[in-house]
Enzyme design. Structure first.
Site, PDB file in Angstrom:
ATOM      1  N   TRP A 126       0.786   2.615   5.766  1.00 38.03           N
ATOM      2  CA  TRP A 126       0.117   1.342   6.321  1.00 38.03           C
ATOM      3  C   TRP A 126       0.482   0.162   6.054  1.00 38.03           C
ATOM      4  O   TRP A 126      -0.215  -0.945   6.039  1.00 38.03           O
ATOM      5  CB  TRP A 126      -1.432   1.572   5.807  1.00 38.03           C
ATOM      6  CG  TRP A 126      -2.155   2.744   5.220  1.00 38.03           C
ATOM      7  CD1 TRP A 126      -2.378   3.326   4.039  1.00 38.03           C
ATOM      8  CD2 TRP A 126      -2.200   3.859   6.099  1.00 38.03           C
ATOM      9  NE1 TRP A 126      -2.807   4.683   3.888  1.00 38.03           N
ATOM     10  CE2 TRP A 126      -2.627   4.932   5.258  1.00 38.03           C
ATOM     11  CE3 TRP A 126      -2.345   4.186   7.354  1.00 38.03           C
ATOM     12  CZ2 TRP A 126      -3.063   6.447   5.714  1.00 38.03           C
ATOM     13  CZ3 TRP A 126      -2.529   5.299   7.893  1.00 38.03           C
ATOM     14  CH2 TRP A 126      -3.205   6.244   6.982  1.00 38.03           C
ATOM     15  N   GLU A 141      -5.762  -5.842   3.552  1.00 40.49           N
ATOM     16  CA  GLU A 141      -5.598  -6.869   2.406  1.00 40.49           C
ATOM     17  C   GLU A 141      -6.996  -7.011   1.672  1.00 40.49           C
ATOM     18  O   GLU A 141      -7.486  -7.756   0.917  1.00 40.49           O
ATOM     19  CB  GLU A 141      -5.735  -8.483   2.913  1.00 40.49           C
ATOM     20  CG  GLU A 141      -4.260  -8.201   3.856  1.00 40.49           C
ATOM     21  CD  GLU A 141      -3.890  -9.701   4.364  1.00 40.49           C
ATOM     22  OE1 GLU A 141      -4.243 -10.769   3.805  1.00 40.49           O
ATOM     23  OE2 GLU A 141      -3.271 -10.018   5.772  1.00 40.49           O
ATOM     24  N   SER A 201     -13.750  -4.395   2.314  1.00 45.97           N
ATOM     25  CA  SER A 201     -14.909  -5.222   1.993  1.00 45.97           C
ATOM     26  C   SER A 201     -15.237  -4.777   0.591  1.00 45.97           C
ATOM     27  O   SER A 201     -15.785  -5.480  -0.223  1.00 45.97           O
ATOM     28  CB  SER A 201     -16.071  -4.748   2.900  1.00 45.97           C
ATOM     29  OG  SER A 201     -15.565  -5.537   4.048  1.00 45.97           O
ATOM     30  N   GLN A 243     -36.527 -13.445  25.503  1.00 43.15           N
ATOM     31  CA  GLN A 243     -36.672 -14.022  24.055  1.00 43.15           C
ATOM     32  C   GLN A 243     -35.673 -13.101  23.144  1.00 43.15           C
ATOM     33  O   GLN A 243     -35.058 -13.595  22.243  1.00 43.15           O
ATOM     34  CB  GLN A 243     -38.024 -14.012  23.428  1.00 43.15           C
ATOM     35  CG  GLN A 243     -37.984 -14.641  22.138  1.00 43.15           C
ATOM     36  CD  GLN A 243     -39.587 -14.780  21.699  1.00 43.15           C
ATOM     37  OE1 GLN A 243     -40.004 -13.638  21.244  1.00 43.15           O
ATOM     38  NE2 GLN A 243     -40.038 -15.738  21.608  1.00 43.15           N
ATOM     39  N   SER A 266       0.859  -1.313   0.176  1.00 42.63           N
ATOM     40  CA  SER A 266       0.119   0.152   0.075  1.00 42.63           C
ATOM     41  C   SER A 266       0.843   1.389   0.009  1.00 42.63           C
ATOM     42  O   SER A 266       1.926   1.216   0.526  1.00 42.63           O
ATOM     43  CB  SER A 266      -1.106   0.191   1.198  1.00 42.63           C
ATOM     44  OG  SER A 266      -1.918  -1.007   1.272  1.00 42.63           O
ATOM     45  N   SER A 325      -6.687   0.626  -1.803  1.00 43.75           N
ATOM     46  CA  SER A 325      -7.531  -0.364  -2.585  1.00 43.75           C
ATOM     47  C   SER A 325      -7.210  -0.572  -4.025  1.00 43.75           C
ATOM     48  O   SER A 325      -7.236  -1.797  -4.462  1.00 43.75           O
ATOM     49  CB  SER A 325      -8.861   0.192  -2.341  1.00 43.75           C
ATOM     50  OG  SER A 325      -9.063   0.284  -1.067  1.00 43.75           O
ATOM     51  N   GLN A 334     -23.217  -4.826  22.920  1.00 39.87           N
ATOM     52  CA  GLN A 334     -24.537  -4.361  23.484  1.00 39.87           C
ATOM     53  C   GLN A 334     -25.249  -4.933  24.582  1.00 39.87           C
ATOM     54  O   GLN A 334     -25.654  -4.486  25.440  1.00 39.87           O
ATOM     55  CB  GLN A 334     -25.501  -4.300  22.181  1.00 39.87           C
ATOM     56  CG  GLN A 334     -26.843  -3.656  22.320  1.00 39.87           C
ATOM     57  CD  GLN A 334     -26.291  -1.929  22.356  1.00 39.87           C
ATOM     58  OE1 GLN A 334     -25.332  -1.577  22.076  1.00 39.87           O
ATOM     59  NE2 GLN A 334     -27.418  -1.255  22.781  1.00 39.87           N
TER      60      GLN A 334
END
Length: 385
Positions: A158, A363, A366, A278, A118, A124, A336
């Site tokens: 990076w 790497e 997404s 539940q 990078s 990217s 949470q």
């Protein structure tokens, strides 16, 4: 592709790795300084024989190691993975002299490796890298012995383990204007004149930095693979390590899920256990469902790699994408359900919450994985017509 399941020896090995990570590796990790290479931890990985397995095992075993270590000690997992990422190009494409000099030291944990792809303007879009390999003009200069030499000029950014690595797998442009076809991979020792670096203060605790190349000399003896074909070296390495990034993510997701099961089984709220609500039970079930789906995709991709299947790039991208996005979801839901205690410095989930974000970027982010998947799907369709 057969369904994946662990056989008894694999299950026993994973249990042993989790125990080693908790008992021998985590104490060393806790003594390390965030943002710096933990050489004592790397040396212990070498002493345990885990680094050597980077060069003797297949993708499935790599995933088993990364998932098992991540479950108990993410720092140990990352240290192992970075050794593999930086040294795999040497293992797969290095000359006998390169392999003899560096691989034994990587395996015993005395040399730190790094993968330098990078750049500030080429993350990217790795094919757009601008680090120049030149000699006066754009063409390399022949040496008296018939070899070739270049000077590397530019920056990398990076880069994990920078600037503290002992050597770098560096990707540089040897043919201007040729895109991915004009990139060459070089093995560059850290003590080369003109090579400097600076650490970056990042959210993730492992070392990341920049590298500056001021006419750093390299020769034909430093080339990994072939001149102008370094992009194949990079993509081949990433095709192996992307599923194992997914395994790292699955290990973190499983750790978060296990912590959530223990917490909701013990925590009293609203007149009963949290698990009896539940809404909580269904959320835990969703976390488990997604974690197992990601695990299966990771090991399907690793099996495809080991069997040299034609669709490895697509499967590797799918595995990394699903697993890292899943881990982000599972860790977030675990926080949470734990409430404020999970945000306290030193809590397992506070640690995982910081660790889980970066794998969705490095790497190949997404979005890049989605692009690879779509490209491969359309290519398959065209080939079938």
């Amino acid at each position: 592709m057969p369904a994946f399941s662990l056989d008894p020896p694999q299950s026993a090995w994973c249990a042993e790795l989790r125990a080693l990570a908790a008992e021998r590796l985590r104490p060393l990790a806790e003594k390390g300084e965030p943002g710096h290479v933990n050489r004592a931890l790397v040396a212990e990985l070498g002493q345990l024989g885990l680094l050597e397995r980077l060069f003797t095992s297949g993708a499935v075993d790599l995933c088993l190691m990364r998932e098992s270590l991540a479950h108990a000690c993410t720092e140990a997992e990352t240290a192992l993975a970075l050794q593999g990422l930086g040294a795999h190009p040497v293992h797969a494409h290095g000359t006998p002299a390169q392999r003899e000099r560096w691989l034994p030291r990587v395996a015993d944990g005395t040399a730190i490796a790094a993968f330098a792809l990078s750049e500030p303007a080429a993350g990217s879009d790795a094919a757009a890298l601008e680090l120049r390999a030149e000699a006066g003009a754009s063409e390399p200069v022949a040496e008296p012995d018939g070899g070739t030499r270049w000077r590397l000029t530019g920056e990398k950014c990076w880069i994990s383990n920078a600037p503290e690595a002992d050597f770098y797998t560096v990707f540089a442009r040897t043919t201007p204007g040729a895109g991915a076809r004009g990139v060459t991979a070089f093995l560059v020792p850290a003590d080369r004149p003109g090579l400097t670096g600076t650490g970056l203060d990042m959210l993730s605790p492992h070392p990341i930095g920049t590298l500056s190349f001021d006419a750093v000399p390299v020769t034909a003896d430093d080339v990994l693979g072939e001149v102008d074909r370094g992009f194949r070296v990079a993509m081949g390495t990433l095709n192996l390590f992307r599923p194992s990034v997914g395994a790292f993510a699955v290990g973190m997701a499983q750790a978060a899920l296990d912590a959530t099961l223990a917490h909701t089984d013990q925590r009293e709220a609203f007149g009963g256990k949290l698990k009896d609500l539940q809404s909580v039970a269904h959320q835990v079930a969703e976390m488990a469902l997604r974690t197992e789906a990601a695990r299966l995709m990771v090991y399907a991709a690793a099996t495809a790699y080991d069997e040299r299947a034609a669709d490895v790039p697509k499967r590797a991208a799918m595995a990394k994408l699903l697993a890292t996005e899943t881990a982000q979801y599972v860790v977030d839901q675990a926080v949470q359900l734990h409430g404020a205690r999970a945000l306290r410095r030193g809590h397992l989930l506070e640690h995982l919450y910081r660790e889980v974000r970066a794998p969705r970027i490095y790497e190949g982010a997404s979005e890049v994985q989605r692009g690879i998947i779509a490209k491969e799907l359309y290519a398959t369709r065209e080939a079938a017509q």
